[in-house]
Motif scaffolding. Structure first.
Motif, PDB file in Angstrom:
ATOM      1  N   ASN A 283       0.800  -1.224   0.000  1.00 60.58           N
ATOM      2  CA  ASN A 283       0.000   0.000   0.000  1.00 60.58           C
ATOM      3  C   ASN A 283       0.834   1.275   0.000  1.00 60.58           C
ATOM      4  O   ASN A 283       0.311   2.364   0.194  1.00 60.58           O
ATOM      5  CB  ASN A 283      -0.972  -0.009   1.178  1.00 60.58           C
ATOM      6  N   ALA A 284       2.150   1.116  -0.223  1.00 66.68           N
ATOM      7  CA  ALA A 284       3.001   2.306  -0.315  1.00 66.68           C
ATOM      8  C   ALA A 284       2.816   2.936  -1.688  1.00 66.68           C
ATOM      9  O   ALA A 284       2.452   2.268  -2.653  1.00 66.68           O
ATOM     10  CB  ALA A 284       4.457   1.902  -0.110  1.00 66.68           C
ATOM     11  N   TYR A 285       3.049   4.247  -1.754  1.00 66.31           N
ATOM     12  CA  TYR A 285       3.050   4.936  -3.046  1.00 66.31           C
ATOM     13  C   TYR A 285       4.481   4.973  -3.578  1.00 66.31           C
ATOM     14  O   TYR A 285       5.437   4.943  -2.791  1.00 66.31           O
ATOM     15  CB  TYR A 285       2.484   6.344  -2.893  1.00 66.31           C
ATOM     16  N   PRO A 286       4.645   5.021  -4.913  1.00 70.32           N
ATOM     17  CA  PRO A 286       5.998   5.017  -5.476  1.00 70.32           C
ATOM     18  C   PRO A 286       6.926   6.055  -4.847  1.00 70.32           C
ATOM     19  O   PRO A 286       8.114   5.797  -4.672  1.00 70.32           O
ATOM     20  CB  PRO A 286       5.755   5.321  -6.954  1.00 70.32           C
ATOM     21  N   SER A 287       6.378   7.231  -4.484  1.00 67.22           N
ATOM     22  CA  SER A 287       7.237   8.282  -3.925  1.00 67.22           C
ATOM     23  C   SER A 287       7.842   7.865  -2.584  1.00 67.22           C
ATOM     24  O   SER A 287       8.799   8.476  -2.121  1.00 67.22           O
ATOM     25  CB  SER A 287       6.435   9.566  -3.746  1.00 67.22           C
ATOM     26  N   GLN A 288       7.279   6.820  -1.975  1.00 68.62           N
ATOM     27  CA  GLN A 288       7.809   6.378  -0.684  1.00 68.62           C
ATOM     28  C   GLN A 288       8.847   5.261  -0.848  1.00 68.62           C
ATOM     29  O   GLN A 288       9.335   4.729   0.138  1.00 68.62           O
ATOM     30  CB  GLN A 288       6.652   5.867   0.192  1.00 68.62           C
ATOM     31  N   LEU A 289       9.152   4.895  -2.110  1.00 64.48           N
ATOM     32  CA  LEU A 289      10.064   3.773  -2.348  1.00 64.48           C
ATOM     33  C   LEU A 289      11.432   4.264  -2.820  1.00 64.48           C
ATOM     34  O   LEU A 289      11.551   5.343  -3.383  1.00 64.48           O
ATOM     35  CB  LEU A 289       9.490   2.843  -3.419  1.00 64.48           C
ATOM     36  N   SER A 290      12.459   3.422  -2.618  1.00 63.80           N
ATOM     37  CA  SER A 290      13.780   3.712  -3.171  1.00 63.80           C
ATOM     38  C   SER A 290      13.792   3.317  -4.646  1.00 63.80           C
ATOM     39  O   SER A 290      12.878   2.649  -5.130  1.00 63.80           O
ATOM     40  CB  SER A 290      14.831   2.905  -2.413  1.00 63.80           C
ATOM     41  N   GLY A 291      14.851   3.722  -5.352  1.00 65.84           N
ATOM     42  CA  GLY A 291      14.979   3.402  -6.773  1.00 65.84           C
ATOM     43  C   GLY A 291      14.878   1.909  -7.056  1.00 65.84           C
ATOM     44  O   GLY A 291      14.167   1.474  -7.951  1.00 65.84           O
ATOM     45  N   GLY A 292      15.588   1.121  -6.265  1.00 65.17           N
ATOM     46  CA  GLY A 292      15.578  -0.324  -6.456  1.00 65.17           C
ATOM     47  C   GLY A 292      14.188  -0.908  -6.254  1.00 65.17           C
ATOM     48  O   GLY A 292      13.748  -1.769  -7.014  1.00 65.17           O
ATOM     49  N   GLN A 293      13.510  -0.395  -5.235  1.00 66.05           N
ATOM     50  CA  GLN A 293      12.148  -0.885  -4.977  1.00 66.05           C
ATOM     51  C   GLN A 293      11.204  -0.505  -6.104  1.00 66.05           C
ATOM     52  O   GLN A 293      10.351  -1.285  -6.506  1.00 66.05           O
ATOM     53  CB  GLN A 293      11.635  -0.319  -3.648  1.00 66.05           C
ATOM     54  N   LYS A 294      11.400   0.723  -6.644  1.00 68.89           N
ATOM     55  CA  LYS A 294      10.559   1.149  -7.755  1.00 68.89           C
ATOM     56  C   LYS A 294      10.749   0.218  -8.950  1.00 68.89           C
ATOM     57  O   LYS A 294       9.794  -0.151  -9.618  1.00 68.89           O
ATOM     58  CB  LYS A 294      10.902   2.584  -8.170  1.00 68.89           C
TER      59      LYS A 294
ATOM     60  N   LEU B   8      20.403   3.238 -11.231  1.00 69.07           N
ATOM     61  CA  LEU B   8      20.557   2.651  -9.893  1.00 69.07           C
ATOM     62  C   LEU B   8      22.028   2.587  -9.487  1.00 69.07           C
ATOM     63  O   LEU B   8      22.907   2.520 -10.336  1.00 69.07           O
ATOM     64  CB  LEU B   8      19.961   1.236  -9.876  1.00 69.07           C
ATOM     65  N   ASP B   9      22.283   2.592  -8.175  1.00 61.20           N
ATOM     66  CA  ASP B   9      23.666   2.475  -7.717  1.00 61.20           C
ATOM     67  C   ASP B   9      24.136   1.017  -7.888  1.00 61.20           C
ATOM     68  O   ASP B   9      23.324   0.122  -8.077  1.00 61.20           O
ATOM     69  CB  ASP B   9      23.782   2.947  -6.269  1.00 61.20           C
ATOM     70  N   PRO B  10      25.469   0.775  -7.850  1.00 57.41           N
ATOM     71  CA  PRO B  10      25.988  -0.561  -8.183  1.00 57.41           C
ATOM     72  C   PRO B  10      25.369  -1.689  -7.353  1.00 57.41           C
ATOM     73  O   PRO B  10      25.045  -2.754  -7.889  1.00 57.41           O
ATOM     74  CB  PRO B  10      27.480  -0.428  -7.884  1.00 57.41           C
ATOM     75  N   GLU B  11      25.184  -1.442  -6.065  1.00 51.99           N
ATOM     76  CA  GLU B  11      24.662  -2.507  -5.218  1.00 51.99           C
ATOM     77  C   GLU B  11      23.215  -2.852  -5.593  1.00 51.99           C
ATOM     78  O   GLU B  11      22.852  -4.017  -5.709  1.00 51.99           O
ATOM     79  CB  GLU B  11      24.731  -2.064  -3.760  1.00 51.99           C
ATOM     80  N   THR B  12      22.413  -1.811  -5.794  1.00 51.31           N
ATOM     81  CA  THR B  12      21.022  -2.030  -6.189  1.00 51.31           C
ATOM     82  C   THR B  12      20.965  -2.680  -7.566  1.00 51.31           C
ATOM     83  O   THR B  12      20.146  -3.557  -7.813  1.00 51.31           O
ATOM     84  CB  THR B  12      20.265  -0.686  -6.210  1.00 51.31           C
ATOM     85  N   THR B  13      21.870  -2.246  -8.468  1.00 51.73           N
ATOM     86  CA  THR B  13      21.954  -2.864  -9.782  1.00 51.73           C
ATOM     87  C   THR B  13      22.123  -4.373  -9.640  1.00 51.73           C
ATOM     88  O   THR B  13      21.424  -5.150 -10.272  1.00 51.73           O
ATOM     89  CB  THR B  13      23.141  -2.275 -10.580  1.00 51.73           C
ATOM     90  N   ASN B  14      23.062  -4.782  -8.774  1.00 50.05           N
ATOM     91  CA  ASN B  14      23.297  -6.216  -8.581  1.00 50.05           C
ATOM     92  C   ASN B  14      22.045  -6.946  -8.115  1.00 50.05           C
ATOM     93  O   ASN B  14      21.742  -8.032  -8.596  1.00 50.05           O
ATOM     94  CB  ASN B  14      24.420  -6.443  -7.574  1.00 50.05           C
TER      95      ASN B  14
END
Lengths: 218, 338
Positions: B135-146, B171-177
Motif C-alpha cells: 500500500n506504499a506509493y511510489p514516492s515512498q520507495l527507493s529506486g531499487g524498490q521502484k 541505480l547504484d551498483p549494489e542495487t543494480t546487482n
C-alpha cells in the motif's frame, strides 16, 4: 452603520451567487475537460495528432478567452434568450458564465495533461492499454492535483464574473451591491457584499488547496 | 524464438535523415538473456522500442514465435503487447497508484477479474520481494524498490518476453546487482526470454548469455558473452571489455619479470569452466614445485569464468616441465611461458 442592510435580501443575493458559481463551475468543468482533452490529444505527437482539429479548437478557445466578459454577455443575449427564455436572473447568466470560463479552464487542463510523464503513457502503451484506458486511468488520475488547483483558480475567476453579470441584472451579490448599494449611495451594502464575496473566495481557495494536497501522492 | 530481419528505423528531421537502427538481423532463442550494448546514441534504445513497436519500424520484420509483430494492426498489436513485458530506466510508475494498484494495472487492461487480480498481485509482490509494501506509493520507495514494482508490473500478464530499457542505469551498483539477480532468478524460474540494453559491460558480464555490440545503428559484433570477452574483435568491443576488466596487466609484465627472475614465469589464461577447478593447488600437490601468484584477475560471466594469472614456478626443471605439460593436456587453461 449598516442601517440599510436587509438580511433576507442579503441571504437571497448570496444564494444566487453560490447558485451561479456552482452550476457554472460544473458546466465549466465538463466543457473545459472536453476542450482541454481535445487540445491535448490532437496536439503534435499527441495520441490523435490532428493539425486541423487542433487549430480549430485552439482558435475557438482563444477567441472566447479574448472577448471581455461584459461584452460576451451582451453578445450572447439572443442565445441566452433562446436557451433559457429570459435574459434576466441567475439562470440566464449561466450560458455566458460557462462559455466565458470554460476556454480558460480548457487551457489549464491542457497544461495539466501535458505535465503527465510521457514515460508513464508509454509504459501504459507497452502494457497494451487502449486510448480510453490511457485517458481515464493514466492521464486524468496522474494530472488530478493540477486539474483541481486549476479548477480552484477558475472558480475564483467565476465569482468575479458573476458579480459582473449582476450589474446587468443577473442577481447575486454583484447585482445587490450595484443596484441596492452603489446606485442608492448606500455604501454599507457595497462593503458587506464585498466581505461576503471575499469569504466565499477564501473558502473555495481553502477547500481547493485541501483537496489538492490530499490527492497529491508525489 | 524471436526473429528480427532487416530491421531499420529512420528519423527524418527538417534538415537531415538519421538512420537510428540500420539493417539489424538477430535471432534470439527462447529462455535466453540477450544483451545489447552500445554508447548513448548508438541506436540501442530505438532498437528495443522497435520490438514492441513503441517506435514503428521503417523496414524489416520482427517475429515472436509465429506472430509477425510488424504485420499486426493496432488492435492486434495491443493484444500482442500484453505478452511482452517492458521495464524502463526511470521506472515509469503511476505515482497516483499504490504498489499493488500499479501491479494490478496490466491485469485490469487484460480484463482479469478482481478476485484473480488480487491473488496474482500478491504472488508478484512476493516474487519481487516487496511483501509488506503493497500500500506504499511510489514516492515512498527507493529506486531499487521502484524497479521491482516495474518488474512485477511487466510480469503481471505472464509474458514470454521481457524488454529491459536501461533498467539498471539509474541505480547504484549494489542495487543494480540485486535487480540483476532478480532478473536471472525470474529467467530461470519462469523460462522468460529477456532482451536488455545497457551501456555497462558489467551488466552484460553478470547476466547475459549472448551479447550484441551496437555502433551507429549497426550490430558490429555478436556472440556468446565469454567469447566476446575473450576475443573481442572490434575496437569498440575491446573498449567495453576493458571497461569491465581493467586490462592493465600487460603493462606490468616487464616489471614482474625484473623482480622475479628466479624460476619460470607462466601466464595462465582461464577460459570457461576451468576456473572453477583448484588448478594451482593440484599442481602443487602433484609435482615438486612451488607456485607463487604474482598478479592476475579472474572474472565470472554467466557461462563460465575467464581471466589471467601470472605465476612464478620454482623447483626442479623437469618437474616444472611436467607441470606445464599437465596443464596443457589435462585442463582447458592456456599456458604461456614468459
Amino acid at each position: 452603520m449598516f442601517g440599510n442592510l436587509k438580511t433576507d435580501e442579503l441571504i437571497t443575493a448570496t444564494n444566487e451567487t453560490l447558485y451561479m458559481t456552482g452550476i457554472a463551475l460544473i458546466g465549466t468543468l465538463i466543457l473545459g475537460i472536453l476542450l482541454g482533452l481535445l487540445l491535448f490529444l490532437t496536439s503534435k505527437d499527441g495520441i490523435w495528432e490532428n493539425k486541423f482539429i487542433h487549430i480549430i479548437t485552439a482558435a475557438i478557445v482563444n477567441i472566447f478567452r479574448a472577448i471581455p466578459f461584459i461584452i460576451l454577455i451582451l453578445l450572447l443575449f439572443p442565445f441566452t434568450n433562446f436557451l433559457i427564455g429570459t435574459i434576466r436572473g441567475p439562470s440566464a447568466a449561466l450560458p455566458a458564465l460557462i462559455i466565458g470560463t470554460a476556454p480558460f479552464y480548457a487551457r489549464l487542463v491542457e497544461i495539466a495533461f501535458r505535465e503527465v510523464d510521457k514515460g508513464v503513457i508509454e509504459a501504459a502503451k507497452s502494457i497494451g492499454a487502449k486510448t480510453r484506458t490511457i485517458i481515464f486511468k493514466v492521464i486524468i488520475p496522474e494530472s488530478l492535483p493540477a486539474l483541481v488547483s486549476g479548477l480552484t483558480v477558475t472558480a475564483i475567476a467565476l465569482i468575479g464574473y458573476t458579480a459582473m453579470a449582476g450589474v446587468i441584472g443577473a442577481g447575486g451579490l454583484g447585482d445587490y451591491a450595484y443596484f441596492y448599494g452603489f446606485q442608492r449611495r448606500d455604501f454599507d451594502v457595497v462593503f458587506v457584499c464585498t466581505v461576503l464575496i471575499l469569504i466565499i473566495v477564501f473558502i473555495i481557495q481553502f477547500i481547493g488547496d485541501l483537496i489538492t494536497n490530499k490527492i497529491d501522492k508525489r | 524464438m524471436i526473429s528480427i530481419k532487416g530491421l531499420k528505423k529512420e528519423f527524418i528531421t527538417k534538415d537531415r535523415q538519421i538512420t537510428a537502427v540500420d539493417h539489424v538481423d538477430i535471432d534470439i532463442n527462447n529462455g535466453e538473456i540477450f544483451g545489447v550494448i552500445g554508447y548513448s546514441g548508438a541506436g540501442k534504445s530505438t532498437f528495443i522500442r522497435l520490438i514492441n513497436r513503441l517506435e514503428e519500424p521503417s523496414a524489416g520484420t520482427i517475429t515472436i514465435e509465429d506472430n509477425e509483430i510488424t504485420n499486426l494492426n493496432q488492435n492486434e498489436l495491443r493484444i500482442a503487447r500484453q505478452d511482452i513485458g517492458m521495464i524502463f530506466q526511470h521506472f515509469n510508475l503511476l505515482w497516483s497508484r499504490t504498489v499493488a494498484e500499479n501491479i494490478a494495472f496490466p491485469l485490469e487492461i487484460a480484463g482479469v477479474s478482481k478476485e484473480k487480480r488480487k491473488k496474482r498481485v500478491q504472488e508478484l509482490i512476493d516474487l519481487v520481494g516487496l511483501t509488506g509494501r503493497e500500500n506504499a506509493y511510489p514516492s515512498q520507495l527507493s529506486g531499487g524498490q521502484k524497479q521491482r514494482v516495474g518488474i512485477a508490473r511487466a510480469l503481471a500478464n505472464k509474458p514470454k518476453l521481457l524488454l529491459c530499457d536501461e533498467a539498471t542505469s539509474a541505480l547504484d551498483p549494489e542495487t543494480t546487482n540485486s535487480i540483476l539477480d532478480l532478473l536471472v532468478d525470474i529467467n530461470e524460474k519462469m523460462g522468460l526470454t529477456i532482451i536488455l540494453i545497457t551501456h555497462e559491460m558489467q551488466v552484460i558480464r553478470k547476466i547475459c548469455h549472448r551479447v550484441a555490440v551496437m555502433e551507429n545503428g549497426k550490430i558490429v559484433e555478436l556472440g556468446d558473452v565469454l567469447d566476446v570477452f575473450l576475443h573481442p574483435q572490434q575496437p569498440i568491443t575491446k573498449k567495453f571489455v576493458h571497461q569491465a576488466m581493467g586490462n592493465d596487466e600487460d603493462e606490468n609484465i616487464s616489471s614482474i619479470m625484473e623482480t622475479n627472475s628466479e624460476g619460470t614465469l607462466l601466464k595462465l589464461q582461464f577460459i570457461g569452466e576451468s576456473a572453477n577447478q583448484a588448478l594451482i593447488s593440484q599442481i602443487a600437490k602433484r609435482y615438486e614445485v612451488d607456485i607463487n601468484i604474482l598478479q592476475g584477475k579472474i572474472t565470472n560471466t554467466k557461462t563460465g569464468s575467464y581471466g589471467t594469472l601470472f605465476v612464478q614456478v620454482t623447483g626442479n626443471d623437469s618437474e616444472i616441465e611436467s607441470a606445464i605439460k599437465y596443464i596443457q593436456s589435462e585442463t582447458s587453461v592456456e599456458v604461456e611461458v614468459i
